[in-house]
Design a protein around this motif. Sequence first.
Motif, mmCIF file in Angstrom:
data_model
loop_
_atom_site.group_PDB
_atom_site.id
_atom_site.type_symbol
_atom_site.label_atom_id
_atom_site.label_comp_id
_atom_site.label_asym_id
_atom_site.label_seq_id
_atom_site.Cartn_x
_atom_site.Cartn_y
_atom_site.Cartn_z
ATOM 1 N N CYS A 31 -0.898 -6.551 0.968
ATOM 2 C CA CYS A 31 -2.362 -6.345 0.923
ATOM 3 C C CYS A 31 -2.692 -5.242 -0.079
ATOM 4 N N ILE A 32 -1.911 -4.155 -0.033
ATOM 5 C CA ILE A 32 -2.158 -3.032 -0.955
ATOM 6 C C ILE A 32 -1.984 -3.507 -2.399
ATOM 7 N N GLN A 33 -0.884 -4.224 -2.651
ATOM 8 C CA GLN A 33 -0.599 -4.680 -4.025
ATOM 9 C C GLN A 33 -1.692 -5.622 -4.536
ATOM 10 N N LYS A 34 -2.214 -6.457 -3.604
ATOM 11 C CA LYS A 34 -3.220 -7.439 -4.003
ATOM 12 C C LYS A 34 -4.527 -6.772 -4.439
ATOM 13 N N TYR A 35 -4.910 -5.703 -3.730
ATOM 14 C CA TYR A 35 -6.238 -5.115 -3.988
ATOM 15 C C TYR A 35 -6.199 -3.778 -4.747
ATOM 16 N N SER A 36 -4.983 -3.179 -4.845
ATOM 17 C CA SER A 36 -4.884 -1.894 -5.557
ATOM 18 C C SER A 36 -3.427 -1.695 -6.007
ATOM 19 N N ALA A 37 -3.044 -2.430 -7.039
ATOM 20 C CA ALA A 37 -1.631 -2.505 -7.444
ATOM 21 C C ALA A 37 -1.036 -1.148 -7.832
ATOM 22 N N GLU A 38 -1.898 -0.197 -8.230
ATOM 23 C CA GLU A 38 -1.382 1.106 -8.674
ATOM 24 C C GLU A 38 -1.174 2.078 -7.501
ATOM 25 N N ALA A 39 -1.605 1.692 -6.304
ATOM 26 C CA ALA A 39 -1.588 2.633 -5.172
ATOM 27 C C ALA A 39 -0.172 3.108 -4.850
ATOM 28 N N LYS A 40 -0.053 4.413 -4.612
ATOM 29 C CA LYS A 40 1.271 4.997 -4.322
ATOM 30 C C LYS A 40 1.251 5.851 -3.049
ATOM 31 N N THR A 41 0.081 6.460 -2.745
ATOM 32 C CA THR A 41 0.046 7.408 -1.620
ATOM 33 C C THR A 41 -0.746 6.815 -0.450
ATOM 34 N N ILE A 42 -0.190 7.003 0.754
ATOM 35 C CA ILE A 42 -0.809 6.424 1.960
ATOM 36 C C ILE A 42 -0.966 7.498 3.033
ATOM 37 N N ASN A 126 -10.792 11.327 2.760
ATOM 38 C CA ASN A 126 -9.414 11.561 2.317
ATOM 39 C C ASN A 126 -8.892 10.472 1.381
ATOM 40 N N LEU A 127 -9.821 9.635 0.868
ATOM 41 C CA LEU A 127 -9.427 8.603 -0.093
ATOM 42 C C LEU A 127 -9.876 8.970 -1.505
ATOM 43 N N ASN A 128 -9.053 8.609 -2.471
ATOM 44 C CA ASN A 128 -9.478 8.699 -3.866
ATOM 45 C C ASN A 128 -10.560 7.655 -4.112
ATOM 46 N N SER A 129 -11.285 7.819 -5.191
ATOM 47 C CA SER A 129 -12.323 6.869 -5.560
ATOM 48 C C SER A 129 -11.731 5.453 -5.652
ATOM 49 N N GLY A 130 -12.371 4.492 -5.019
ATOM 50 C CA GLY A 130 -11.878 3.111 -5.041
ATOM 51 C C GLY A 130 -10.715 2.847 -4.085
ATOM 52 N N GLY A 131 -10.387 3.859 -3.250
ATOM 53 C CA GLY A 131 -9.244 3.720 -2.328
ATOM 54 C C GLY A 131 -9.489 2.687 -1.234
ATOM 55 N N LEU A 132 -8.386 2.219 -0.623
ATOM 56 C CA LEU A 132 -8.477 1.169 0.410
ATOM 57 C C LEU A 132 -8.340 1.749 1.810
ATOM 58 N N PHE A 133 -9.060 1.150 2.751
ATOM 59 C CA PHE A 133 -8.899 1.463 4.175
ATOM 60 C C PHE A 133 -8.509 0.138 4.854
ATOM 61 N N ILE A 134 -7.271 0.096 5.361
ATOM 62 C CA ILE A 134 -6.720 -1.156 5.924
ATOM 63 C C ILE A 134 -6.391 -0.933 7.403
ATOM 64 N N PHE A 135 -6.939 -1.762 8.273
ATOM 65 C CA PHE A 135 -6.692 -1.585 9.716
ATOM 66 C C PHE A 135 -6.883 -2.909 10.446
ATOM 67 N N ASP A 136 -6.166 -3.073 11.553
ATOM 68 C CA ASP A 136 -6.326 -4.275 12.381
ATOM 69 C C ASP A 136 -6.902 -3.878 13.738
ATOM 70 N N PHE A 242 -8.701 -5.792 8.520
ATOM 71 C CA PHE A 242 -9.812 -5.526 7.604
ATOM 72 C C PHE A 242 -9.319 -4.733 6.405
ATOM 73 N N ILE A 243 -9.800 -5.124 5.230
ATOM 74 C CA ILE A 243 -9.483 -4.379 4.013
ATOM 75 C C ILE A 243 -10.808 -3.923 3.415
ATOM 76 N N LEU A 244 -11.034 -2.608 3.443
ATOM 77 C CA LEU A 244 -12.260 -2.026 2.916
ATOM 78 C C LEU A 244 -11.941 -1.230 1.657
ATOM 79 N N LYS A 245 -12.937 -1.106 0.788
ATOM 80 C CA LYS A 245 -12.754 -0.320 -0.437
ATOM 81 C C LYS A 245 -13.810 0.772 -0.484
ATOM 82 N N LYS A 246 -13.360 1.984 -0.777
ATOM 83 C CA LYS A 246 -14.312 3.105 -0.892
ATOM 84 C C LYS A 246 -15.176 2.892 -2.131
#
Length: 248
Positions: A31-42, A126-136, A242-246
């Motif tokens: 999910c992270i790779q699909k919506y934010s391929a550069e993401a490294k920190t969680i 606590n998210l960078n601009s455009g960061g993802l919030f993923i939760f079930d 749910f996959i949300l984007k800041k």
Amino acid sequence: MDYNFNLYSKYYDLLYGNKDYNEEANYVSDCIQKYSAEAKTILEFGSGTGMHGLILQKLGYDIYGLERSEQMVMEAQLRGLKCEQADIIDFEMDRKFDVVISLFHVISYIIENASLEMVFRNASKNLNSGGLFIFDVWYSPAVYHLKPETRIKKVENKDISVVRIAEPEMHTNKNVVDVNYTILVSEKNSDKWNEFQEKHPMRHFSIPEIELLAKLTGFEMLKAEEFLTGLEPSENTWGVNFILKKIG
Ligand SMILES: C[S@@+](CC[C@H](N)C(=O)[O-])C[C@H]1O[C@@H](n2cnc3c(N)ncnc32)[C@H](O)[C@@H]1O
């Protein structure tokens, strides 16, 4: 404070020994790779005993957990997860991440609207601009259609046997189900059982409800799908991811 999970956490890994954390962590990584391929920190909300976090760490993410149960934090730290004891409703952290995750219904443990708003605002803060919030979370249409049932689970290891009885009590007007756990624990080679109880109030959500909460707290909704399969949620889908984007 006497939170749920304080006693339960002692038997948590044994009770969920058959849960496929590897498959779940890989699904979240996809999910992270699909919506934010550069993401490294969680940042992980409700990191429990560290099972997802450690796998995501192996997959190359830099992950930090927040967890309310002291026992679970200690267990996760022993296993090698960087984490601390914190309440996701109210904590201060001077660091931003690419993604916030919260897995295995942690957000369903947040039952009050005001607290939910604070959790979502904390994720955003606590998210960078455009960061993802993923939760079930538990999904309301499935809770009403399938209806929670009394369940009995028996597990054991070489030292102890555990029987867990889960008795649900629905509070329809609050979107909450109290799951009343009775846990019976016996040491092997003894016929004495210790018994304790814990109540876990669980909130369930509809998609428009999360959409509204997301909008209120600075997110847009990218996707709502069945956890693991990615299928369209239906009245048979207990857990929706749910996959949300800041925004901004
Ligand atoms: C079902 S467990 C899931 C744990 C872990 N994510 C996993 O998948 O194994 C729910 C977790 O949420 C944590 N939790 C519930 N409310 C919390 C809160 N307000 N702040 C931090 N953690 C919380 C509980 O302590 C528990 O560890």
